[in-house]
Enzyme design. Sequence first.
Site, PDB file in Angstrom:
ATOM      1  N   GLU A 162     -22.746  -5.539  -4.375  1.00 40.51           N
ATOM      2  CA  GLU A 162     -23.728  -5.306  -3.301  1.00 40.51           C
ATOM      3  C   GLU A 162     -25.063  -5.934  -3.740  1.00 40.51           C
ATOM      4  OE1 GLU A 162     -23.953  -2.817  -0.469  1.00 40.51           O
ATOM      5  OE2 GLU A 162     -25.941  -3.688  -0.342  1.00 40.51           O
ATOM      6  N   ARG A 195     -25.329  -2.739   5.890  1.00 38.25           N
ATOM      7  CA  ARG A 195     -26.139  -3.445   4.864  1.00 38.25           C
ATOM      8  C   ARG A 195     -26.175  -4.947   5.146  1.00 38.25           C
ATOM      9  NH1 ARG A 195     -26.418   1.000   4.673  1.00 38.25           N
ATOM     10  NH2 ARG A 195     -26.062   2.466   2.965  1.00 38.25           N
ATOM     11  N   SER A 208     -26.629   1.092  -5.733  1.00 37.52           N
ATOM     12  CA  SER A 208     -25.176   0.859  -5.648  1.00 37.52           C
ATOM     13  C   SER A 208     -24.880  -0.587  -6.020  1.00 37.52           C
ATOM     14  CB  SER A 208     -24.681   1.119  -4.225  1.00 37.52           C
ATOM     15  OG  SER A 208     -24.977   2.431  -3.873  1.00 37.52           O
TER      16      SER A 208
HETATM   17  C1  LIG Z   1     -32.058   3.851  -7.333  1.00 38.37           C
HETATM   18  C2  LIG Z   1     -31.778   3.006  -6.114  1.00 38.37           C
HETATM   19  C3  LIG Z   1     -31.283   3.623  -4.967  1.00 38.37           C
HETATM   20  C4  LIG Z   1     -31.014   2.856  -3.826  1.00 38.37           C
HETATM   21  N1  LIG Z   1     -30.545   3.512  -2.713  1.00 38.37           N
HETATM   22  C5  LIG Z   1     -30.289   2.798  -1.594  1.00 38.37           C
HETATM   23  C6  LIG Z   1     -29.829   3.458  -0.416  1.00 38.37           C
HETATM   24  O1  LIG Z   1     -29.678   4.672  -0.367  1.00 38.37           O
HETATM   25  N2  LIG Z   1     -29.574   2.687   0.671  1.00 38.37           N
HETATM   26  C7  LIG Z   1     -29.754   1.336   0.671  1.00 38.37           C
HETATM   27  O2  LIG Z   1     -29.510   0.709   1.707  1.00 38.37           O
HETATM   28  N3  LIG Z   1     -30.203   0.690  -0.426  1.00 38.37           N
HETATM   29  C8  LIG Z   1     -30.474   1.380  -1.549  1.00 38.37           C
HETATM   30  N4  LIG Z   1     -30.924   0.741  -2.673  1.00 38.37           N
HETATM   31  C9  LIG Z   1     -31.060  -0.727  -2.668  1.00 38.37           C
HETATM   32  C10 LIG Z   1     -32.496  -1.235  -2.345  1.00 38.37           C
HETATM   33  O3  LIG Z   1     -33.419  -0.195  -2.431  1.00 38.37           O
HETATM   34  C11 LIG Z   1     -32.557  -1.864  -0.949  1.00 38.37           C
HETATM   35  O4  LIG Z   1     -31.647  -2.944  -0.835  1.00 38.37           O
HETATM   36  C12 LIG Z   1     -33.977  -2.353  -0.603  1.00 38.37           C
HETATM   37  O5  LIG Z   1     -34.067  -2.760   0.741  1.00 38.37           O
HETATM   38  C13 LIG Z   1     -34.421  -3.524  -1.468  1.00 38.37           C
HETATM   39  O6  LIG Z   1     -35.802  -3.713  -1.217  1.00 38.37           O
HETATM   40  P1  LIG Z   1     -36.719  -4.568  -2.146  1.00 38.37           P
HETATM   41  O7  LIG Z   1     -38.067  -4.614  -1.510  1.00 38.37           O
HETATM   42  O8  LIG Z   1     -36.647  -4.080  -3.511  1.00 38.37           O
HETATM   43  O9  LIG Z   1     -36.024  -6.001  -1.979  1.00 38.37           O
HETATM   44  P2  LIG Z   1     -35.523  -7.038  -3.096  1.00 38.37           P
HETATM   45  O10 LIG Z   1     -34.459  -6.408  -3.913  1.00 38.37           O
HETATM   46  O11 LIG Z   1     -36.686  -7.632  -3.788  1.00 38.37           O
HETATM   47  O12 LIG Z   1     -34.869  -8.136  -2.138  1.00 38.37           O
HETATM   48  C14 LIG Z   1     -33.741  -7.835  -1.356  1.00 38.37           C
HETATM   49  C15 LIG Z   1     -33.483  -8.996  -0.384  1.00 38.37           C
HETATM   50  O13 LIG Z   1     -34.511  -9.023   0.598  1.00 38.37           O
HETATM   51  C16 LIG Z   1     -35.147 -10.315   0.617  1.00 38.37           C
HETATM   52  N5  LIG Z   1     -36.579 -10.083   0.927  1.00 38.37           N
HETATM   53  C17 LIG Z   1     -37.409  -9.212   0.325  1.00 38.37           C
HETATM   54  N6  LIG Z   1     -38.614  -9.213   0.943  1.00 38.37           N
HETATM   55  C18 LIG Z   1     -38.542 -10.138   1.930  1.00 38.37           C
HETATM   56  C19 LIG Z   1     -39.461 -10.622   2.920  1.00 38.37           C
HETATM   57  N7  LIG Z   1     -40.698 -10.138   3.060  1.00 38.37           N
HETATM   58  N8  LIG Z   1     -39.038 -11.615   3.755  1.00 38.37           N
HETATM   59  C20 LIG Z   1     -37.773 -12.116   3.661  1.00 38.37           C
HETATM   60  N9  LIG Z   1     -36.857 -11.697   2.764  1.00 38.37           N
HETATM   61  C21 LIG Z   1     -37.246 -10.705   1.907  1.00 38.37           C
HETATM   62  C22 LIG Z   1     -34.910 -10.886  -0.764  1.00 38.37           C
HETATM   63  O14 LIG Z   1     -34.979 -12.292  -0.754  1.00 38.37           O
HETATM   64  C23 LIG Z   1     -33.515 -10.375  -1.066  1.00 38.37           C
HETATM   65  O15 LIG Z   1     -32.548 -11.207  -0.453  1.00 38.37           O
HETATM   66  C24 LIG Z   1     -31.228   1.463  -3.832  1.00 38.37           C
HETATM   67  C25 LIG Z   1     -31.738   0.844  -4.990  1.00 38.37           C
HETATM   68  C26 LIG Z   1     -32.022   1.614  -6.110  1.00 38.37           C
HETATM   69  C27 LIG Z   1     -32.602   0.953  -7.324  1.00 38.37           C
END
Ligand SMILES: Cc1cc2nc3c(=O)[nH]c(=O)nc-3n(C[C@H](O)[C@H](O)[C@H](O)COP(=O)(O)OP(=O)(O)OC[C@H]3O[C@@H](n4cnc5c(N)ncnc54)[C@H](O)[C@@H]3O)c2cc1C
Length: 351
Positions: free
Chosen positions: A347, A171, A244
């Site tokens: 996390e 991660r 998580s």
């Molecule tokens: C129900 C649930 C289940 C999940 N299961 C998992 C799992 O199985 N495995 C796992 O690894 N994660 C999991 N996650 C966590 C999450 O889905 C991941 O971390 C995902 O990558 C976040 O994506 P997001 O687009 O929502 O990013 P955000 O939460 O909006 O941002 C995350 C980070 O990425 C940065 N960011 C976003 N877009 C960009 C861009 N274009 N350029 C530069 N920086 C950027 C943001 O600044 C921030 O630091 C889960 C979350 C939920 C709610």
Amino acid sequence: MWTKKHNYDLSGQNTFGMKVSCACYVEYDSASDIRDIIASEELPRPFFHIGGGSNLLFTRDYEGTVLHSAIRFIRIISDGDMPLVEVGAGVVFDDFCAWAASEGLWGPENLSLIPGEVGAGAVQNIGAYGVEAGDVIKEVRCISLEDGSERTFHNGRTSADVEDECRYGYRDSIFKSPEMKGRQAVTSVVFALSREKRPQLRYGHIKTLFPETGPDSPVQVREAIIGVRREKLPDPAEKGSAGSFFKNPVISEEHFRRIEADVRTREGDERQVPHYVVEGGIKVPAAWLIESCGFKGMCRGNVAVYHKQPLVIVNETGKASPDEVLSLEHDIIAGVEERFGITLSPEVEHL
Ligand SMILES: Cc1cc2nc3c(=O)[nH]c(=O)nc-3n(C[C@H](O)[C@H](O)[C@H](O)COP(=O)(O)OP(=O)(O)OC[C@H]3O[C@@H](n4cnc5c(N)ncnc54)[C@H](O)[C@@H]3O)c2cc1C
């Protein structure tokens, strides 16, 4: 093209459902827009780049500008047995997984249904069921939020002949490092996929979901993974969460032996403490630690520890405030610290 909205309500932009706002919200759909955005002096600073908001806890209103990518395309840039596919940062990661599976392309199927967008997937090195994004990413294309310069970060894990600039770990990536955090906007990600059958079934009981001969197609794997995830994790559309909430801690072997001895004294010699030997020590599942302290299923006001997975804090009623989440987080950390002498780290990114 880019659009801006002042005093923007972010409730729909974070899967936890926190009712917060930002001074300005900017959405853009091309890499060149980013240069105009950073040149614009009327946009309040600092910038924060959001994706689907599924790994974030907004603890208060954001005083700067929240940026969001609407760069959405999927194109095969080099075909053959190992096609290279470029995907815009604003594509929903699961839409990319669905597309790849429907094209018969192996690689991201185990990552199906992880919330969020492709750009964040590359930042977070998302992972599930034995596969990480870093296993299939070839390169990450970015624009600096400081000076607008373009840069491509190569991934040494998938190309032996390049310097490993993405530095993918659990991660983790260069994009989360103190020197790079928040400085690059990911505009697109190039994935190295495979037309050859390549199921990844090492993790847990995934193998048992298929016949002896294994799955025939990435669609089959995708469907199985979706089934397992729906059983275990809350659907953000129905119950707010950020997945998580805590990282799995790594402790010394000596610390682990003390915990094991204590647990056996209290609960009997047969009691096992789940653990994995990793580089630097012993990893103990945070879910087990939290459950052992009695937090699983605990409901307090509008927040709760998810009854099926104690690693997840949920917005139980949809009305939770950041303070309620922070208070439960604080008590879980204190409880685990008191019982096991381990300090859990979140996390989920706090803003
Ligand atoms: C129900 C649930 C289940 C999940 N299961 C998992 C799992 O199985 N495995 C796992 O690894 N994660 C999991 N996650 C966590 C999450 O889905 C991941 O971390 C995902 O990558 C976040 O994506 P997001 O687009 O929502 O990013 P955000 O939460 O909006 O941002 C995350 C980070 O990425 C940065 N960011 C976003 N877009 C960009 C861009 N274009 N350029 C530069 N920086 C950027 C943001 O600044 C921030 O630091 C889960 C979350 C939920 C709610």
